[in-house]
Design a protein around this motif. Structure first.
Motif, short mmCIF file in Angstrom:
data_model
loop_
_atom_site.label_atom_id
_atom_site.label_comp_id
_atom_site.label_asym_id
_atom_site.label_seq_id
_atom_site.Cartn_x
_atom_site.Cartn_y
_atom_site.Cartn_z
N CYS A 113 0.86 -1.20 0.00
CA CYS A 113 0.00 0.00 0.00
C CYS A 113 0.89 1.24 0.00
O CYS A 113 1.94 1.26 0.65
CB CYS A 113 -0.90 0.00 1.24
SG CYS A 113 -2.24 1.24 1.16
N SER A 114 0.47 2.27 -0.74
CA SER A 114 1.25 3.51 -0.82
C SER A 114 0.32 4.69 -1.02
O SER A 114 -0.85 4.52 -1.36
CB SER A 114 2.27 3.43 -1.97
OG SER A 114 1.61 3.29 -3.20
N VAL A 115 0.87 5.90 -0.79
CA VAL A 115 0.09 7.13 -0.98
C VAL A 115 0.81 7.97 -2.02
O VAL A 115 2.03 8.18 -1.94
CB VAL A 115 -0.05 7.92 0.34
CG1 VAL A 115 -0.80 9.25 0.09
CG2 VAL A 115 -0.77 7.11 1.40
N LYS A 116 0.10 8.44 -2.99
CA LYS A 116 0.66 9.29 -4.03
C LYS A 116 0.05 10.69 -3.92
O LYS A 116 -1.17 10.80 -3.72
CB LYS A 116 0.36 8.69 -5.40
CG LYS A 116 1.04 7.33 -5.62
CD LYS A 116 2.54 7.50 -5.78
CE LYS A 116 3.22 6.14 -5.99
NZ LYS A 116 2.94 5.54 -7.28
N PRO A 117 0.82 11.78 -4.04
CA PRO A 117 2.28 11.72 -4.17
C PRO A 117 2.93 11.26 -2.87
O PRO A 117 2.38 11.43 -1.79
CB PRO A 117 2.66 13.16 -4.50
CG PRO A 117 1.58 13.98 -3.88
CD PRO A 117 0.32 13.16 -3.99
N SER A 118 4.09 10.69 -3.07
CA SER A 118 4.78 10.09 -1.94
C SER A 118 5.17 11.16 -0.92
O SER A 118 5.64 12.24 -1.26
CB SER A 118 6.03 9.35 -2.43
OG SER A 118 6.71 8.80 -1.33
N SER A 119 4.93 10.85 0.30
CA SER A 119 5.34 11.72 1.41
C SER A 119 5.60 10.82 2.63
O SER A 119 5.18 9.67 2.66
CB SER A 119 4.28 12.77 1.71
OG SER A 119 3.05 12.16 2.04
N SER A 120 6.25 11.34 3.57
CA SER A 120 6.67 10.52 4.70
C SER A 120 5.62 10.51 5.80
O SER A 120 4.67 11.30 5.79
CB SER A 120 8.00 11.06 5.27
OG SER A 120 7.83 12.41 5.71
N GLY A 121 5.84 9.59 6.73
CA GLY A 121 5.01 9.54 7.93
C GLY A 121 3.79 8.66 7.82
O GLY A 121 3.02 8.54 8.79
#
Length: 616
Positions: free
Chosen positions: A57-65
């Motif tokens: 699983c990922s979040v776009k745009p990529s960011s931390s935390g």
């Protein structure tokens, strides 16, 4: 400073100032109108038997935390783990999976990801099969590929198809796919249970090999017609495979175009299972083609090349004449082929051995109905005419020789009973020694004559002829003899005559033994008296004698005299009255008359007046 909740209006550049008057660096705050959306990926959509797949699983745009929550089934269900994790997870159960990200305190959540369905594989094996199971498939043919699940039971499956050449999934989710075969390729399939999130593994690769357009090949037997013979057609498909039906056609010439039209032969409109067809009653030159078909709808092969059965028999509606009239010619000879009959439009065709058909316009000049042939090359071929009305003429086999000797024999059939002359001809010299003539490989004449004369040709003279001289030999040519048609004689009149004669011979003895009573014009037989009978009434009885009229049907008792019987003659003794005088017996012998007709004797009759009056 805390902004809760943040909104788009809060976007901008921010900085802070310390008590001593110094300022921090500016930071830009960007606020998205919508929550970010999580993205879920699976390294495989199918869980191997006893294995697992990895979900990321990922979040776009990529960011931390960000850390991620995992769900199986519905979005509202409890997460699979109470702890957030930034790492991928592995799952071994089939189903629909979701994820979303979260960070901060309190937690800020992203939108849910799109669902990803993962199927758990079952040990059932998928197999691609071909229907119909033909050994070879031809370009343009429609076939069916089926996905069979081994030991799949009655479970309802949906299917996934893939072409290995493009590694692309086909859209149908059905058991069978209908493919119009244009190119060779590799196909795979797998099955999925509709009620459960489980599936089979991909099937083994199935290679579909597609051949070029199917070709039909026709053979005919015999090539030359003889009286009463039937013609057998045989059709086959190149690279023979199963399932074909065969269609049979007769060619119809069209001189205005360089092709034939085809007419179906009787009984072949729906095709025949047999790869052979028999034509009865064919008497003239004719052309035939065939093709094969199979499947539903029917896929047809190309038509075969036309094949011909040739007849040398002449008929008035379409005929070919050769000038000079002979079957063999030297190279450089000039030959004219002329068409005659019930048409104003003609073409001359030829069929060389092992070559395609052609007509005069492609290799010589056609002037009207005559083709001028310059034999300056070797060309053994069968020639015939085709009319604008769709008829074939007689066929002629012409041989062009570069040898020094040829046989001069008629190009067309000769009629039974005619005189025929065959001769040997040298190109540049004369005969100076024995010339041998052969009929069907047997010497029939060997002397210095260069001609073979047959005064009245018969059917037994038909066959192959050739000649030989001083070690040189001509090619052989076939001489055809046409039988003279004779009306069949009927045996009925002969049998009728024989029957009548036999009937007469059998009936006459019966009539001789019996006397018939008749009406006023009836006949009677007077008993013959002995020589000692009374002679007093002879004269009076003579008045009552009468002779049998021509055409009467009365036959009378006969008496053979002793002397006459020795000579096998028949006589009639005159009938005497009971009182006749014996002195007159000898004189009455002069009145005996005989008539011999084969074995039947007809005799003089006596009509008695008194007996006639009483109807005796």
């Amino acid at each position: 400073m805390t902004i809760d909740p943040v909104s788009v209006s809060d976007e901008g550049r921010y900085k802070c100032q310390f008590a001593d008057g110094t300022e921090s660096e500016e930071r830009e705050l960007r606020v998205k109108a919508n929550r970010p959306k999580a993205e879920l990926r699976a390294d495989d959509r199918d869980i191997p038997v006893g294995g697992s797949v990895t979900l990321t699983c990922s979040v776009k745009p990529s960011s931390s935390g960000w850390k991620y929550f995992w769900y199986r089934g519905e979005k509202t269900s409890e997460p699979l783990s109470s702890q957030l994790s930034a790492r991928p997870i592995r799952v071994s159960e089939g189903g629909v999976y979701w994820c979303r990200g979260g960070r901060g305190d309190p937690v800020y959540y992203t939108e849910y990801s799109d669902p990803v369905t993962v199927h758990k594989k079952v040990p059932n094996k998928a197999v691609v099969t071909l229907q119909p199971n033909w050994s070879e498939i031809f370009r343009g043919e429609r076939i069916t590929l089926r996905c069979e699940i081994k030991d799949g039971g009655d479970t309802e499956w949906e299917y996934e198809w893939r072409t290995a050449t493009k590694e692309k999934t086909l859209s149908p989710k059905v058991h069978s796919v209908i493919v119009t075969a244009f190119y060779s390729g590799v196909y795979r399939c797998k099955g999925r249970k509709k009620s459960e999130k489980i599936s089979t593994d991909w099937s083994d690769r199935f290679r579909l090999t597609v051949s070029n357009k199917a070709q039909s090949v026709l053979t005919v037997s015999p090539s030359w017609l003889s009286a009463g013979a039937s013609v057998t057609l045989n059709c086959r498909v190149k690279d023979q495979s199963a399932g074909w039906s065969f269609y049979w056609y007769k060619t119809v010439p069209d001189p205005s175009h360089n092709f034939y039209s085809y007419e179906l032969l009787p009984g072949s409109s729906s095709g025949t299972e047999q790869d052979s067809y028999i034509v009865d009653g064919q008497t003239h030159t004719a052309g035939y083609v065939c093709r094969a078909g199979r499947g539903d709808p029917v896929f047809y092969t190309d038509y075969s090349q036309p094949q011909f059965v040739w007849s040398a028999d002449f008929h008035s509606s379409a005929s070919l004449t050769v000038s000079p009239d002979r079957a063999q010619h030297f190279t450089s000879d000039s030959v004219s082929l002329s068409c005659e009959g019930n048409s104003t439009e003609w073409r001359v065709r030829r069929s060389p051995e092992n070559r395609y058909l052609s007509d005069c316009s492609t290799w010589r000049t056609m002037t009207g109905s005559t083709c001028k042939l310059k034999t300056n090359w070797l060309s053994d071929a069968v020639y015939w005419c085709e009319s604008g009305t769709g008829e074939f003429s007689n066929s002629v086999n012409i041989t062009v020789q570069d040898k020094n000797m040829i046989l001069l024999s008629p190009a067309r059939p000769v009629t039974e009973g005619d005189s025929v002359s065959l001769s040997c001809k040298l190109r540049n010299q004369t005969f100076d020694s024995t010339v041998f003539f052969y009929h069907n490989e047997k010497v029939i004449q060997s002397d210095t004559r260069w001609e073979l004369n047959i005064s009245a040709v018969s059917k037994s003279d038909e066959g192959f002829y050739k000649c030989q001289h001083s070690g040189q030999e001509s090619a052989q040519s076939w001489m055809s003899v046409q039988a003279v048609s004779r009306p069949e004689s009927s045996s009925v009149p002969v049998l009728l005559i024989v029957g009548l004669v036999c009937g007469v011979v059998l009936v006459i003895p019966l009539l001789v033994l019996f006397c018939y009573r008749a009406s006023d014009d009836s006949c009677f037989v007077r008993p013959v008296q002995s020589e000692s009978s009374n002679t007093e009434r002879v004269d009076s009885e003579n008045d009552h004698y009468s002779t049998l009229l021509h055409g009467d049907v009365c036959l009378y008792e006969t008496i053979r005299g002793r002397q006459e019987a020795e000579h096998d003659s028949c006589f009639v003794r005159p009938v005497q009255s009971e009182s006749s005088n014996t002195d007159h017996v000898d004189s009455e012998n002069d009145h005996y008359s005989t008539l011999l007709h084969g074995d039947v004797c007809l005799y003089e009759t006596i009509r008695g007046r008194q007996e006639a009056e009483h109807g005796q």
